[in-house]
Structures are given as C-alpha cells and as structure tokens.
Design a protein around this motif. Structure first.
Motif, PDB file in Angstrom:
ATOM      1  N   PRO A 113     -28.101  28.665  10.477  1.00 42.07           N
ATOM      2  CA  PRO A 113     -28.527  27.324  10.908  1.00 42.07           C
ATOM      3  C   PRO A 113     -27.524  26.242  10.506  1.00 42.07           C
ATOM      4  N   THR A 114     -26.910  26.399   9.326  1.00 45.54           N
ATOM      5  CA  THR A 114     -25.939  25.402   8.879  1.00 45.54           C
ATOM      6  C   THR A 114     -24.749  25.332   9.823  1.00 45.54           C
ATOM      7  N   LEU A 115     -24.229  26.492  10.189  1.00 44.29           N
ATOM      8  CA  LEU A 115     -23.113  26.538  11.132  1.00 44.29           C
ATOM      9  C   LEU A 115     -23.498  25.942  12.481  1.00 44.29           C
ATOM     10  N   ALA A 116     -24.727  26.212  12.913  1.00 42.90           N
ATOM     11  CA  ALA A 116     -25.181  25.681  14.194  1.00 42.90           C
ATOM     12  C   ALA A 116     -25.230  24.154  14.172  1.00 42.90           C
ATOM     13  N   VAL A 117     -25.698  23.589  13.066  1.00 43.44           N
ATOM     14  CA  VAL A 117     -25.758  22.125  12.949  1.00 43.44           C
ATOM     15  C   VAL A 117     -24.345  21.531  12.928  1.00 43.44           C
ATOM     16  N   VAL A 118     -23.446  22.145  12.147  1.00 43.92           N
ATOM     17  CA  VAL A 118     -22.062  21.670  12.086  1.00 43.92           C
ATOM     18  C   VAL A 118     -21.419  21.763  13.469  1.00 43.92           C
ATOM     19  N   TYR A 119     -21.665  22.863  14.159  1.00 47.38           N
ATOM     20  CA  TYR A 119     -21.109  23.066  15.503  1.00 47.38           C
ATOM     21  C   TYR A 119     -21.622  21.990  16.458  1.00 47.38           C
ATOM     22  N   ALA A 120     -22.928  21.639  16.340  1.00 47.28           N
ATOM     23  CA  ALA A 120     -23.506  20.610  17.212  1.00 47.28           C
ATOM     24  C   ALA A 120     -22.854  19.254  16.967  1.00 47.28           C
ATOM     25  N   ILE A 121     -22.575  18.934  15.693  1.00 48.86           N
ATOM     26  CA  ILE A 121     -21.907  17.667  15.375  1.00 48.86           C
ATOM     27  C   ILE A 121     -20.502  17.644  15.965  1.00 48.86           C
ATOM     28  N   ILE A 122     -19.799  18.771  15.856  1.00 45.29           N
ATOM     29  CA  ILE A 122     -18.452  18.878  16.440  1.00 45.29           C
ATOM     30  C   ILE A 122     -18.513  18.679  17.953  1.00 45.29           C
ATOM     31  N   CYS A 123     -19.520  19.258  18.591  1.00 40.48           N
ATOM     32  CA  CYS A 123     -19.668  19.134  20.042  1.00 40.48           C
ATOM     33  C   CYS A 123     -19.881  17.681  20.465  1.00 40.48           C
ATOM     34  N   VAL A 124     -20.618  16.921  19.643  1.00 40.18           N
ATOM     35  CA  VAL A 124     -20.812  15.498  19.954  1.00 40.18           C
ATOM     36  C   VAL A 124     -19.466  14.784  19.942  1.00 40.18           C
ATOM     37  N   GLY A 125     -18.632  15.101  18.938  1.00 36.44           N
ATOM     38  CA  GLY A 125     -17.288  14.517  18.892  1.00 36.44           C
ATOM     39  C   GLY A 125     -16.461  14.904  20.104  1.00 36.44           C
ATOM     40  N   PHE A 126     -16.549  16.173  20.519  1.00 36.09           N
ATOM     41  CA  PHE A 126     -15.817  16.623  21.699  1.00 36.09           C
ATOM     42  C   PHE A 126     -16.336  15.949  22.966  1.00 36.09           C
ATOM     43  N   PHE A 127     -17.630  15.654  23.013  1.00 39.10           N
ATOM     44  CA  PHE A 127     -18.190  14.993  24.193  1.00 39.10           C
ATOM     45  C   PHE A 127     -17.629  13.574  24.320  1.00 39.10           C
ATOM     46  N   VAL A 128     -17.515  12.865  23.182  1.00 35.33           N
ATOM     47  CA  VAL A 128     -16.915  11.518  23.208  1.00 35.33           C
ATOM     48  C   VAL A 128     -15.461  11.616  23.656  1.00 35.33           C
ATOM     49  N   PHE A 129     -14.735  12.625  23.139  1.00 37.57           N
ATOM     50  CA  PHE A 129     -13.351  12.815  23.540  1.00 37.57           C
ATOM     51  C   PHE A 129     -13.250  13.150  25.026  1.00 37.57           C
ATOM     52  N   PHE A 130     -14.215  13.900  25.547  1.00 35.23           N
ATOM     53  CA  PHE A 130     -14.206  14.275  26.955  1.00 35.23           C
ATOM     54  C   PHE A 130     -14.341  13.043  27.851  1.00 35.23           C
ATOM     55  N   VAL A 131     -15.202  12.101  27.447  1.00 35.77           N
ATOM     56  CA  VAL A 131     -15.350  10.862  28.219  1.00 35.77           C
ATOM     57  C   VAL A 131     -14.017  10.114  28.249  1.00 35.77           C
TER      58      VAL A 131
END
Length: 436
Positions: free
Chosen positions: A135-153
């Motif tokens: 679960p910890t890795l999943a939460v960290v991965y989700a936070i990273i994905c949010v950063g990548f989504f901002v970068f994608f925009v």
C-alpha cells in the motif's frame, strides 16, 4: 555507440514504452507482495502499517483515479493529433506519438494502474492481517502520477505550438545527419581508384535479391552489408533508397559473384522496413515534414506566413549541416580496399531543389516569404565552402526568375534587391549581382 536498428524501430512504436512499464509493474507488484509476506512488523514505523481493509480501499481508489488520468491523457492526445492533422501535416503526428516524454507519461499511468490492479488481485483474506510495502508503494506511485499529470499538461501545451514542433523535427533530422553521414573534411568523396571495379561491372549481368516483405525502407545496415559481401566475396549494389516503399519480391539488391553458399536471408535481414516512414536514417522524411508545414501555413485557409518563415529557417539549418557532409559517397570498400557495396549517389543540389521548389511556387507572391528564402540561402552560404556558395548563388537565380517583377511595388523591389545583393556578397558573386 549507435543503438541497434531493431531497438530504434521498437522505440518508434507508440505501444513499446507503455507496454514495458506495464510489464515491469506486474513484476514489482508480485515482488512487493512477497516482501509483505516475509517482512517483520517491528522493522517498520507504524505509519507504514495498514490492515487488509484499508489496503484494499486505498488500492481501489488509486486504481480508479489512475484509470481516469489515463483516459484524460488519451483524449488530450487525440486533440493534439487532430490539430496536427488539420493545421500542420498528417506526417507530423508521428513526432508527438513517438516522443519519449509522451510515451513515458502514459507508461507511468498504465504502470500505476496495472500495479494497483494486480495488488487488489493478490491481497486476499487468507493473507496476514498487516501489510507494509504494497500500500505504501501504491500511495507513493499515485503521488508521482499526479506530478506526471501536471507535467503532461505542460508538455501538451508546448507541443501544440508549431514552433516547438518545427524545432523538434529540425533537431531530430540534424541528429540523424550526424549519425549517418561523414564530414566531408574527414571522409573525402570517392577516389577513382576505389570504384574502378564498377566500370567493369557494367559489362556483366548481375543477379538480384528480392525483398522479404513489403513496407517503407527505414534502415540499411551498410557496415554489416560490407562485411557480409566481403565474406561471400561478392559486390553488391543497393537498388532501393531510404524512404522508398518496397513490394515483397521486388529487387532490393543486385550482386556480382558466385551464388554458392550465399544465404539471401542474411542480406534481407539488413534491410529494415516498417508500415510508415520514420526519421531514423531517412533524413528526406524530416525535410518533407518541414516543407509540408510551410506549405500548409501558406495555404489560403490558414494564411500564416510567420509559420512559413519559421519552416524555411528550419530547412536552412538542416541544409547548412547537410552541405558539410560527404553526400557523394556511393562506394564502400572492405578492409582490403576491395569494392563491396554501391549505393545511390546523392547531391546537395537535389536537396536544395526539393526543399524550395514547392515553397517558391506557392509563396512567390508573398514578399516576406521570398525574403525568408533568400535569407535562408545566405545562412547556408555563410557557413560553407566556396563550392557550396557557388551552388547557392546558382540556385538563387531560380528563385529570382519566379518573382513577378512587373507587379512589385517600389519599396518591395528595394527590399528584395537588398537581400539579393547581400546574398551575392556572401556567395562571392558580387560582380554577378543585377538588381530586379
């Protein structure tokens, strides 16, 4: 060290990096569940300890969120591709799809979705009550994905601008030129003694090798072709050019020598084809895309001369580099200086004509476009030798001949004459300058 042609072709496919990220995520999910089963509770802070119910809730939320992000990203990509198709050129869609940042962003989203989904499948009631890493890795991965989504925009906002697209095509084409052509100063043109065998070959009927499959020719492994021809003691002539569409069974090679112990499949494997053209070795394709962007900008429906001028300047940057390369090399010898491979000879004058003739035809009535063409020729001339300067001046006469002098206003005539005079000086043909 050059990348292997197969790796370059795989990287040019849109699905490759997302598929790689998804596969790695499956492995990481299995490893993290295994570590959960062997790790001791006392080894980690309590903040990393969650029970099965909370783990499943977190993973369910993350899975649905990442699927939504992935869907939005795909929709955004379709908007960009539609813009490219209608505003720039159908062939430029490939540049956005094969961009490493676009592929990595989607790879991260897909990897996170697959990781969370696999964990949901693996975490069961029969497992131990407490879980740590997953679960910890999943939460960290989700936070990273949010950063990548901002970068994608931000990434999409940059790529939707035609100036960045032109810069990307120009950079890739120049990189391809440096990788596939020798400097004229380092590698001189073919000396007469290197190709003396070619004269004798004109009197001998060659044998032919057919193409193994149909498609656009993307890569020819010339170094390996020379080695293979030397091993089989034959002389090979490449009958096709990069970017050509070849039909299965049509001749791609002609050769002179014994066919005994000669495996045609070894030669066919050195010709890599694909379903669409790509700027791996085919620099003509990069030039074609820039020409099409320029022509589309000059069309009455768009009428954007500033974009056309940017395209012309980009063509000049590429031609400046291309003029310094040994384009005339058509004979390749083995280590014993015996002729082994012959390819089509290329000429810088051909590139000049193919880059400008359509732009001259459709943009000759726009003074800014004519001035940009003359300026671009001046840029090429200032950074190259006397021979190239002569070619540039001769070609500039072709552009001047298309100008409708009788329709020029006085200020326009003065402006263009100043440009032509500067070009004459830069090409060392000041005495040949005649005002319009």
């Amino acid at each position: 060290m050059k990348n292997h042609p197969m790796l370059l072709m795989l990287r040019s496919h849109f699905w490759f990096i997302p598929a790689l990220y998804g596969t790695v995520s499956i492995v990481v999910a299995g490893v993290s569940v295994y570590i959960d089963s062997i790790i001791k509770k006392d080894f980690l802070p309590t903040v990393f300890i969650v029970d099965l119910s909370l783990a499943q809730t977190l993973l369910s939320t993350i899975t649905s969120s990442l699927l939504t992000m992935t869907t939005i990203s795909f929709s955004t990509i379709m908007v960009v591709l539609t813009t490219y198709l209608s505003q720039f050129s159908p062939r430029t869609m490939q540049d956005f799809l094969t961009d490493v940042h676009t592929q990595r962003i989607l790879g991260v989203f897909i990897g996170g979705f697959v990781y969370s989904l696999i964990l949901l499948l693996l975490l069961r009631e029969s497992n131990q009550q407490f879980h740590f890493l997953s679960p910890t890795l999943a939460v960290v991965y989700a936070i990273i994905c949010v950063g990548f989504f901002v970068f994608f925009v931000h990434h999409v906002g940059r790529w939707i601008q035609v100036s960045n697209l032109i810069h990307h095509i120009t950079t890739n084409t120049i990189k391809s030129i440096h990788e596939n052509y020798e400097d004229a100063k380092i590698q001189a043109a073919d000396e007469p003694w290197k190709d003396w065998e070619s004269e004798e070959l004109n009197l001998v009927e060659p044998s032919y090798m057919p193409a193994a499959k149909s498609g656009y020719l993307l890569v020819i492994e010339l170094d390996k072709l020379v080695e293979l021809a030397s091993t089989d003691n034959i002389i090979v002539k490449v009958e096709v050019g990069l970017g050509d569409f070849i039909e299965k069974g049509s001749p791609i090679l002609s050769f002179w020598g014994s066919e005994k112990n000669l495996d045609q499949s070894d030669y066919q494997a050195l010709f890599h084809v694909g379903e669409e053209r790509a700027t791996i070795q085919d620099i003509d394709f990069g030039l074609t895309k820039l020409v099409e962007i320029t022509l589309r900008a000059l069309s009455p429906g768009i009428n954007d001369p500033n974009t056309a001028i940017s395209g012309i300047r980009a063509l000049a940057r590429i031609l400046t580099v291309l003029a310094k390369k040994n384009l005339h090399r058509s004979f390749y010898n083995d280590e014993h200086e015996s002729l082994r491979v012959m390819v089509r000879q290329r000429h810088f004058e051909d590139y000049l004509y193919r880059c400008y003739y359509q732009i001259r035809h459709y943009g000759i009535e726009d003074i800014s476009v004519v001035a940009a063409m003359i300026d671009s020729l001046q840029l090429i001339a200032t950074q190259n030798d006397k021979k190239t300067k002569g070619m540039i001046w001769k070609f500039s006469r072709y552009i001047q001949q298309g100008i409708k002098q009788e329709s020029l206003l006085e200020l326009d005539r003065t402006y263009i004459n100043e440009k032509i005079q500067q070009l004459a000086i830069q090409t060392e043909h000041a005495n040949d300058y005649h005002p319009l």
